[in-house]
Design a protein around this motif. Structure first.
Motif, short mmCIF file in Angstrom:
data_model
loop_
_atom_site.label_atom_id
_atom_site.label_comp_id
_atom_site.label_asym_id
_atom_site.label_seq_id
_atom_site.Cartn_x
_atom_site.Cartn_y
_atom_site.Cartn_z
N ALA A 47 -24.13 -86.12 -23.28
CA ALA A 47 -24.59 -86.70 -22.01
C ALA A 47 -26.11 -86.78 -21.97
O ALA A 47 -26.81 -86.02 -22.65
CB ALA A 47 -24.08 -85.86 -20.83
N ASP A 48 -26.62 -87.69 -21.17
CA ASP A 48 -28.07 -87.79 -21.00
C ASP A 48 -28.61 -86.66 -20.13
O ASP A 48 -29.68 -86.11 -20.40
CB ASP A 48 -28.44 -89.13 -20.36
CG ASP A 48 -28.37 -90.28 -21.35
OD1 ASP A 48 -28.27 -90.04 -22.57
OD2 ASP A 48 -28.40 -91.44 -20.89
N TRP A 49 -27.87 -86.35 -19.06
CA TRP A 49 -28.31 -85.34 -18.11
C TRP A 49 -27.17 -84.37 -17.83
O TRP A 49 -26.03 -84.59 -18.28
CB TRP A 49 -28.81 -85.99 -16.82
CG TRP A 49 -29.87 -87.02 -17.04
CD1 TRP A 49 -29.78 -88.37 -16.87
CD2 TRP A 49 -31.21 -86.79 -17.55
NE1 TRP A 49 -30.95 -88.99 -17.21
CE2 TRP A 49 -31.85 -88.05 -17.64
CE3 TRP A 49 -31.92 -85.66 -17.92
CZ2 TRP A 49 -33.16 -88.20 -18.08
CZ3 TRP A 49 -33.23 -85.80 -18.36
CH2 TRP A 49 -33.83 -87.06 -18.44
N LEU A 50 -27.44 -83.30 -17.13
CA LEU A 50 -26.48 -82.22 -16.97
C LEU A 50 -25.26 -82.59 -16.13
O LEU A 50 -24.17 -82.07 -16.37
CB LEU A 50 -27.18 -81.00 -16.34
CG LEU A 50 -28.19 -80.31 -17.23
CD1 LEU A 50 -29.01 -79.30 -16.43
CD2 LEU A 50 -27.51 -79.61 -18.41
N ASP A 51 -25.44 -83.48 -15.17
CA ASP A 51 -24.32 -83.81 -14.29
C ASP A 51 -24.50 -85.21 -13.74
O ASP A 51 -24.86 -85.39 -12.58
CB ASP A 51 -24.21 -82.80 -13.14
CG ASP A 51 -22.90 -82.94 -12.38
OD1 ASP A 51 -21.86 -82.48 -12.88
OD2 ASP A 51 -22.91 -83.54 -11.28
N ASP A 84 -31.99 -80.96 -13.66
CA ASP A 84 -32.56 -81.35 -14.95
C ASP A 84 -34.06 -81.08 -14.98
O ASP A 84 -34.60 -80.64 -16.00
CB ASP A 84 -32.30 -82.83 -15.21
CG ASP A 84 -30.84 -83.14 -15.38
OD1 ASP A 84 -30.23 -82.67 -16.35
OD2 ASP A 84 -30.28 -83.85 -14.52
N LEU A 85 -34.73 -81.34 -13.88
CA LEU A 85 -36.17 -81.10 -13.82
C LEU A 85 -36.48 -79.64 -14.13
O LEU A 85 -37.37 -79.34 -14.94
CB LEU A 85 -36.70 -81.49 -12.44
CG LEU A 85 -38.22 -81.44 -12.22
CD1 LEU A 85 -38.64 -82.43 -11.14
CD2 LEU A 85 -38.71 -80.04 -11.84
N ILE A 129 -27.88 -78.23 -7.49
CA ILE A 129 -28.54 -77.00 -7.06
C ILE A 129 -28.12 -75.84 -7.95
O ILE A 129 -28.94 -74.97 -8.30
CB ILE A 129 -28.21 -76.73 -5.57
CG1 ILE A 129 -28.83 -77.82 -4.69
CG2 ILE A 129 -28.73 -75.35 -5.15
CD1 ILE A 129 -28.33 -77.81 -3.26
N THR A 130 -26.85 -75.82 -8.34
CA THR A 130 -26.37 -74.78 -9.25
C THR A 130 -27.15 -74.80 -10.56
O THR A 130 -27.53 -73.75 -11.09
CB THR A 130 -24.87 -74.97 -9.54
OG1 THR A 130 -24.13 -74.82 -8.32
CG2 THR A 130 -24.37 -73.95 -10.55
N TRP A 131 -27.41 -76.00 -11.08
CA TRP A 131 -28.17 -76.10 -12.33
C TRP A 131 -29.62 -75.64 -12.15
O TRP A 131 -30.23 -75.10 -13.07
CB TRP A 131 -28.11 -77.53 -12.88
CG TRP A 131 -26.85 -77.81 -13.62
CD1 TRP A 131 -25.86 -78.69 -13.29
CD2 TRP A 131 -26.43 -77.19 -14.84
NE1 TRP A 131 -24.86 -78.65 -14.22
CE2 TRP A 131 -25.17 -77.75 -15.18
CE3 TRP A 131 -26.99 -76.22 -15.68
CZ2 TRP A 131 -24.46 -77.36 -16.33
CZ3 TRP A 131 -26.29 -75.83 -16.82
CH2 TRP A 131 -25.06 -76.39 -17.13
N MET A 132 -30.17 -75.83 -10.96
CA MET A 132 -31.51 -75.30 -10.70
C MET A 132 -31.51 -73.79 -10.84
O MET A 132 -32.38 -73.20 -11.50
CB MET A 132 -31.97 -75.68 -9.28
CG MET A 132 -32.28 -77.13 -9.06
SD MET A 132 -32.88 -77.45 -7.37
CE MET A 132 -34.46 -76.58 -7.41
N PHE A 133 -30.52 -73.14 -10.23
CA PHE A 133 -30.42 -71.68 -10.32
C PHE A 133 -30.15 -71.24 -11.75
O PHE A 133 -30.69 -70.23 -12.21
CB PHE A 133 -29.30 -71.18 -9.39
CG PHE A 133 -29.73 -71.02 -7.96
CD1 PHE A 133 -30.13 -69.79 -7.48
CD2 PHE A 133 -29.72 -72.10 -7.09
CE1 PHE A 133 -30.53 -69.63 -6.15
CE2 PHE A 133 -30.11 -71.95 -5.77
CZ PHE A 133 -30.52 -70.72 -5.29
N ALA A 134 -29.30 -71.99 -12.46
CA ALA A 134 -28.98 -71.63 -13.84
C ALA A 134 -30.22 -71.68 -14.72
O ALA A 134 -30.43 -70.80 -15.58
CB ALA A 134 -27.90 -72.57 -14.39
N ALA A 135 -31.04 -72.69 -14.52
CA ALA A 135 -32.27 -72.81 -15.32
C ALA A 135 -33.16 -71.59 -15.13
O ALA A 135 -33.68 -71.02 -16.10
CB ALA A 135 -33.01 -74.09 -14.94
#
Length: 217
Positions: free
Chosen positions: A153-157, A164-165, A98-104
């Motif tokens: 890495a392939d994906w962020l976490d 990632d989406l 969820i943090t990465w969603m906000f970061a994006a």
């Protein structure tokens, strides 16, 4: 209950996947949820019926039963919470996704949108040539930070997630600029996102809506 989203009747990008309904289509495809699309014109977006769904006269919107949502981050988060496949089961990993969603949306996308605005709306201004390098540097700063964090890495976490989406969807806005060429791991990351079958289905559906040609795959 049938899920209905709205999308441009004619997308400004001609259906190349940059309109934000693609993000919602992709999320729904990842979690295997059927949906319907109501295409709206720019004129219709300013009319009361649409403004009741989206007060800022934009797309997409999301309707399911008595629920109406706007803003892609909120919509994708809702989909990810309701259906397995976009958020990890582990509570800490889920919070990081969820943090990465906000970061994006809050950290990486704003300078990219600023760059688009500078190119599309300010290129003819007398001060544009002086400002453009500053705008580009702000984008590169974010890309450098993201590149270092992603590493090899392939994906962020761990596994692919809603984080990632959203991040891939944001980076897609830079694909034509060539700026990602300086960050091979981000280019590869973007390519992995585009290669996902769910993304391909979402892209093809949006393209078909704009060209009238049915998806071939």
């Amino acid at each position: 209950m049938t899920i209905t989203i709205t999308a441009f009747e004619r997308s400004p990008d001609g259906g190349k996947g940059l309109a934000r309904d693609t993000r919602v289509r992709w999320a729904l495809e990842e979690v295997a949820q059927p949906y319907e699309v109501r295409l709206v014109s720019f004129r219709a977006m300013k009319e009361p019926a649409h403004l009741a769904l989206h007060p800022f006269a934009q797309i997409p919107t999301y309707e399911e039963g008595g629920l109406g949502l706007f803003e892609t981050g909120a919509i994708v988060f809702h989909i990810a919470e309701r259906h397995a496949g976009l958020l990890p089961d582990d509570a800490n990993a889920r919070a990081r996704a969820i943090t990465w969603m906000f970061a994006a949306l809050s950290t990486v996308e704003p300078p990219i949108l600023e760059l688009e605005t500078a190119k599309l709306l300010e290129d003819d201004k007398s001060w544009s040539a002086q400002r453009m390098p500053l705008v580009e540097d702000r984008v590169r700063n974010r890309l450098g930070q993201l590149s270092r964090r992603l590493g090899d890495a392939d994906w962020l976490d761990g596994a692919f997630s809603a984080g990632d989406l959203m991040m891939v969807s944001v980076l897609l806005r830079l694909k034509a600029s060539g700026m990602l060429d300086d960050y091979p791991n981000l280019s590869a990351y973007l390519a992995r996102g585009e290669a996902r079958p769910a993304y391909k289905r979402a892209f093809d559906a949006q393209l078909a809506a704009n060209t009238g040609k049915q998806p071939t795959g």
